[in-house]
Design an enzyme around this catalytic site. Structure first.
Site, PDB file in Angstrom:
ATOM      1  N   LYS A 135       3.711  25.872  17.121  1.00  0.00           N
ATOM      2  CA  LYS A 135       4.200  25.861  18.369  1.00  0.00           C
ATOM      3  C   LYS A 135       5.214  27.367  16.323  1.00  0.00           C
ATOM      4  CE  LYS A 135       7.179  22.612  16.400  1.00  0.00           C
ATOM      5  NZ  LYS A 135       8.072  21.309  16.814  1.00  0.00           N
ATOM      6  N   TYR A 193      19.716  42.728  -9.039  1.00  0.00           N
ATOM      7  CA  TYR A 193      20.910  42.474  -8.905  1.00  0.00           C
ATOM      8  C   TYR A 193      21.959  41.482  -9.436  1.00  0.00           C
ATOM      9  CZ  TYR A 193      19.680  45.623  -4.079  1.00  0.00           C
ATOM     10  OH  TYR A 193      19.062  46.588  -3.959  1.00  0.00           O
TER      11      TYR A 193
HETATM   12  C1  PLP Z   1       7.726  20.110  15.895  1.00  0.00           C
HETATM   13  C2  PLP Z   1       7.296  19.315  17.124  1.00  0.00           C
HETATM   14  C3  PLP Z   1       6.348  18.167  16.170  1.00  0.00           C
HETATM   15  C4  PLP Z   1       5.973  17.827  15.265  1.00  0.00           C
HETATM   16  O1  PLP Z   1       6.409  17.913  14.306  1.00  0.00           O
HETATM   17  P1  PLP Z   1       5.904  17.642  12.298  1.00  0.00           P
HETATM   18  O2  PLP Z   1       7.320  17.197  11.611  1.00  0.00           O
HETATM   19  O3  PLP Z   1       5.889  18.952  12.229  1.00  0.00           O
HETATM   20  O4  PLP Z   1       4.605  16.977  12.465  1.00  0.00           O
HETATM   21  C5  PLP Z   1       6.192  16.991  17.601  1.00  0.00           C
HETATM   22  N1  PLP Z   1       7.143  16.550  17.924  1.00  0.00           N
HETATM   23  C6  PLP Z   1       8.071  17.807  18.488  1.00  0.00           C
HETATM   24  C7  PLP Z   1       8.659  17.463  19.866  1.00  0.00           C
HETATM   25  C8  PLP Z   1       8.265  19.153  17.460  1.00  0.00           C
HETATM   26  O5  PLP Z   1       8.966  20.476  18.685  1.00  0.00           O
END
Ligand code: PLP
Length: 348
Positions: free
Chosen positions: A37, A247
């Site tokens: 994702k 800055y």
């Molecule tokens: C993002 C996500 C994962 C992966 O989690 P990590 O901590 O990045 O390994 C797994 N399951 C769900 C439902 C998620 O939203």
């Protein structure tokens, strides 16, 4: 993505594949999937997916249908699941897609049933109180007759191995194993994989550790850095004792200091938490960030690397656990905020 950009992200495809193989081994007899994702955690969803398919991964997870569309062809013949399920607006796309929705609410279940949408996944909330049906809803038969591929839940505190919430979540999900027709059960994110064999069920869903993150000590020895930012020097300058840089003038030189100004800033995801704390290297020479990070620029001290000149490239220290401690950003934020201005170069 510009070629010839003044900043680049060197991406180690072998490290990505090795990390997946390590997580696959650590997942025991369970299949090891991949959360891709948020554009593959900022590294490029298609580029990541292609390489993980080649490594042998068969189960991919995204958050939205737009993300699913981007990699659906690459995932042909494999499993692709959409965590956020189906809104009303998603139905036209979802019912035509080869990806499965992960249904999160009674409304989503009903919507999918009415559309006779085909195989789906289901999220059960076992204590995170974010997405998912309650354990009771499942036990009361809400899913009866639904064709479920994967019944899953998500751990809230997997990065705290001693936290009793983990075992409570495990037990809640385990109590549903025979209560649905789901072909598979899934619980673990990256950190969850280290909690022990019983947590693995049938398929694991690591994300951050594929990309070089290690939220728990137990993963650190198995995981290699994947993303290596580099930025080019626009200008060299010298500040005299007493002068300030950037800055707010937050850095004041105590002695004359040699600086390089680099094409990198918070618009590139190099956020202001690195002001005065971040590190860069020119070869072996350490060139620390001085003063505040600007939108498009940082200043680094090159006292240790006097040969640095306009046009040279410096590597940005970006080992995720270390950079997280330096900046106060999570390892997830360090990756997902990397901007569009990098030229992303995969070595394989
Ligand atoms: C993002 C996500 C994962 C992966 O989690 P990590 O901590 O990045 O390994 C797994 N399951 C769900 C439902 C998620 O939203």
């Amino acid at each position: 993505m510009t070629s010839n950009a003044p900043l680049r992200l060197q991406l180690d495809g072998a490290a990505l594949a090795d990390n997946w193989h390590a997580l696959d081994r650590l997942s025991g007899t369970a299949a090891c999937g991949a959360a891709v994702k948020a554009n593959g955690y900022g590294l490029g969803a298609s580029d990541v997916t292609k390489r993980l398919v080649r490594a042998g991964c068969s189960d991919f997870f995204v958050a939205t249908w737009a993300e699913a569309s981007e990699i659906a062809d690459l995932c042909e013949g494999r499993s692709l699941s959409v965590f956020h399920g189906v809104r009303r607006e998603d139905m036209a796309v979802a019912t035509e897609s080869s990806a499965r929705p992960c249904l999160n609410s009674a409304e989503q279940v009903q919507r999918w049933r009415e559309a006779a949408g085909g195989p789906c996944d289901v999220m059960v909330d076992t204590g995170m109180n974010r997405l998912g049906l309650s354990v009771e809803q499942v036990k009361d038969g809400l899913l009866d007759g639904l064709k479920i591929d994967t019944l899953m839940s998500h751990l809230a505190c997997a990065d705290e191995p001693e936290n009793p919430v983990n075992d409570a979540q495990y037990a809640a999900l385990a109590s549903l194993v025979d209560k649905t027709d789901a072909a598979r059960v899934s619980l673990c994110n990256s950190a969850g994989i280290t909690l022990g064999k019983k947590y693995h069920f049938d398929v694991t869903r690591p994300g951050i550790s594929l990309y070089g993150g290690a939220q728990v000590e137990a993963l650190a020895p198995h995981i290699r850095q994947v993303a290596f930012p580099e930025a080019q020097v626009i200008q060299r300058r010298r500040v005299e004792a007493g002068q300030t840089v950037g800055y707010g003038g937050t850095f004041r030189a105590e002695v004359a200091t040699e600086l390089a100004i680099l094409h990198l800033g918070y618009a590139d995801g190099y956020l202001r938490g690195f002001s005065g704390t971040g590190g860069t290297h020119f070869g072996d020479a350490a060139c620390p960030v001085v003063g505040r990070v600007s939108m498009d620029l940082i200043a680094v001290s090159v006292d240790a690397a006097p040969d640095v000149k306009e046009g040279d490239w410096l590597s940005i220290d970006y080992d995720l656990p270390t950079a997280s401690a330096q900046s106060g950003l999570s390892q997830y934020e360090l990756l997902t905020t990397l901007g569009r201005r990098y030229q992303r170069n995969w070595n394989e």
